[in-house]
Design a protein around this motif. Sequence first.
Motif, short mmCIF file in Angstrom:
data_model
loop_
_atom_site.label_atom_id
_atom_site.label_comp_id
_atom_site.label_asym_id
_atom_site.label_seq_id
_atom_site.Cartn_x
_atom_site.Cartn_y
_atom_site.Cartn_z
N ASP A 126 0.82 -1.21 0.00
CA ASP A 126 0.00 0.00 0.00
C ASP A 126 0.86 1.27 0.00
OD1 ASP A 126 -2.35 -1.49 0.05
OD2 ASP A 126 -2.41 -1.55 2.24
N SER A 127 2.02 1.21 0.64
CA SER A 127 2.90 2.37 0.69
C SER A 127 3.51 2.61 -0.69
CB SER A 127 4.00 2.15 1.73
OG SER A 127 4.70 0.94 1.47
N TYR A 128 4.04 3.84 -0.88
CA TYR A 128 4.58 4.17 -2.20
C TYR A 128 5.95 4.84 -2.09
CZ TYR A 128 2.85 8.96 -1.30
OH TYR A 128 2.61 10.20 -0.76
N ILE A 129 6.60 4.90 -3.24
CA ILE A 129 7.91 5.56 -3.39
C ILE A 129 7.69 6.87 -4.14
CG2 ILE A 129 10.18 5.37 -4.49
CD1 ILE A 129 9.75 2.26 -4.31
N ALA A 130 8.29 7.94 -3.64
CA ALA A 130 8.26 9.22 -4.34
C ALA A 130 9.58 9.43 -5.07
CB ALA A 130 8.00 10.37 -3.38
N VAL A 131 9.49 9.75 -6.36
CA VAL A 131 10.68 10.07 -7.15
C VAL A 131 10.62 11.56 -7.49
CG1 VAL A 131 12.00 9.57 -9.23
CG2 VAL A 131 10.74 7.74 -8.10
N VAL A 132 11.62 12.30 -7.01
CA VAL A 132 11.65 13.75 -7.13
C VAL A 132 12.86 14.17 -7.94
CG1 VAL A 132 11.61 15.91 -5.81
CG2 VAL A 132 10.62 13.83 -4.81
N THR A 133 12.69 15.11 -8.88
CA THR A 133 13.84 15.59 -9.64
C THR A 133 14.04 17.09 -9.44
OG1 THR A 133 12.76 16.24 -11.72
CG2 THR A 133 13.34 13.91 -11.45
N GLY A 134 15.29 17.51 -9.58
CA GLY A 134 15.60 18.92 -9.53
C GLY A 134 15.10 19.62 -10.79
N GLY A 135 15.37 19.04 -11.96
CA GLY A 135 14.97 19.65 -13.22
C GLY A 135 14.45 18.64 -14.22
N VAL A 165 9.62 6.05 1.19
CA VAL A 165 11.02 6.34 0.84
C VAL A 165 11.00 7.30 -0.34
CG1 VAL A 165 11.12 4.24 -0.56
CG2 VAL A 165 13.24 5.34 0.12
N ILE A 166 11.97 8.22 -0.36
CA ILE A 166 12.04 9.22 -1.42
C ILE A 166 13.34 9.06 -2.20
CG2 ILE A 166 12.10 11.70 -1.95
CD1 ILE A 166 10.80 10.90 1.38
N ILE A 167 13.24 9.11 -3.52
CA ILE A 167 14.41 9.14 -4.39
C ILE A 167 14.55 10.56 -4.91
CG2 ILE A 167 15.45 8.28 -6.51
CD1 ILE A 167 13.82 5.70 -6.14
N ALA A 168 15.67 11.22 -4.57
CA ALA A 168 15.92 12.60 -5.00
C ALA A 168 16.98 12.60 -6.08
CB ALA A 168 16.36 13.45 -3.81
N VAL A 169 16.59 13.03 -7.28
CA VAL A 169 17.47 12.97 -8.45
C VAL A 169 17.82 14.39 -8.87
CG1 VAL A 169 17.73 12.05 -10.78
CG2 VAL A 169 16.23 10.89 -9.15
N ALA A 170 19.11 14.71 -8.88
CA ALA A 170 19.50 16.08 -9.23
C ALA A 170 20.92 16.14 -9.76
CB ALA A 170 19.37 17.00 -8.02
N GLY A 171 21.14 17.07 -10.70
CA GLY A 171 22.47 17.36 -11.20
C GLY A 171 22.93 18.71 -10.67
N MET A 172 23.60 19.51 -11.52
CA MET A 172 24.13 20.81 -11.09
C MET A 172 24.89 20.66 -9.78
SD MET A 172 23.35 22.96 -13.47
CE MET A 172 22.18 23.29 -14.77
N GLU A 173 24.46 21.36 -8.71
CA GLU A 173 25.16 21.26 -7.42
C GLU A 173 24.55 20.19 -6.52
OE1 GLU A 173 21.90 24.16 -6.25
OE2 GLU A 173 22.63 23.01 -7.94
N GLY A 174 23.46 19.54 -6.94
CA GLY A 174 22.90 18.41 -6.20
C GLY A 174 22.29 18.77 -4.86
#
Length: 248
Positions: free
Chosen positions: A118-127, A174-183
Motif C-alpha cells: 500500500d505504501s509508495y515511493i516518491a521520485v523527485v527531480t531537480g529539473g 522512501v524518497i528518491i531525490a534525483v538532481a544534477g548541477m550542485e545536487g
Amino acid sequence: MRTNELRKLLEEVKDGQIEVDKALDHLKELPYKDIGIAKIDYHRELRNGYPEVIYCEGKSIDHIQQIIQEMLKGNNNILATRAKEDVYQAVKEICPDAAYHALARIITVKRKEVVTPDSYIAVVTGGTSDIPVAEEAAITAEMLGNRVERIYDVGVAGLHRLLGNLEIITNAKVIIAVAGMEGALASVVGGLVDKPVLAVPTSIGYGANFHGLAALLSMLNSCASGVSVVNIDNGFGAGYMASMINKL
C-alpha cells in the motif's frame, strides 16, 4: 540444478531427513544455467527477493536476445536496463509483448503480477533534464512491484515548487531525490521529511559539474540526516534499493 539432485532433496524433506528451511538454503546456493555467453542465475529471486536484471550496455544484440529467450522459459518478468532503440526492436522479434520506455532506456516484459504494498515511493527531480535517470528509477521500482509517485522539476532554484508538493513527498515510505548541477535537492528534501532519502546525482550541469562529480560530492557531504547516495546516473540502483525499503 539437475533433476536427480532436486528429487533427492525433495525426498529428504518428505522423509524428515532435512528441515524445510535447510532445504531452502541448499536451493539458494545451487542452480544457474550456463548458456555459453552468460550464466543465468535462476535462483536470484529466491536468494534476494528479485529476479536477475539484464544490463544491456556493452552486450551484443545477439547475446541480449539469447539471455532473454532463456529467461522467458521460466515465465519470468524481464527488466533490461540501458537498452537502445535497436536493442528493443531486436527483442520485439523474439518477444512481441516487450515494452520500451524510451526516456528510461528500459525494456520490460511482464508475464506475472507482483504483489504491491500500500505504501509508495516518491521520485523527485531537480529539473526536467534529470527525468531520464528518474524514470530509470521509477520504472525499476514499478517492475519490482511498487507504486511510484513522480514529482518532477521541483529543484532549489524555485523552492516553492517543492513545498507545493510536500504532502505527497512526506507521505511516501522512501524518497528518491534525483538532481544534477550542485545536487542540493537531496539535502533540502532530507531536511524536510522523516523518511529515508536515496540521493541520485546526475551528470547534468555545466563544466565545473564534472559530469556529475560535483553533485555526487554535495550529496555525500549532506548535513541532512537519513540521506544515502548511489552512483552518478544510477537510477536503477536507487529504484532497486527503494523497493527493498518499501517492502520491509
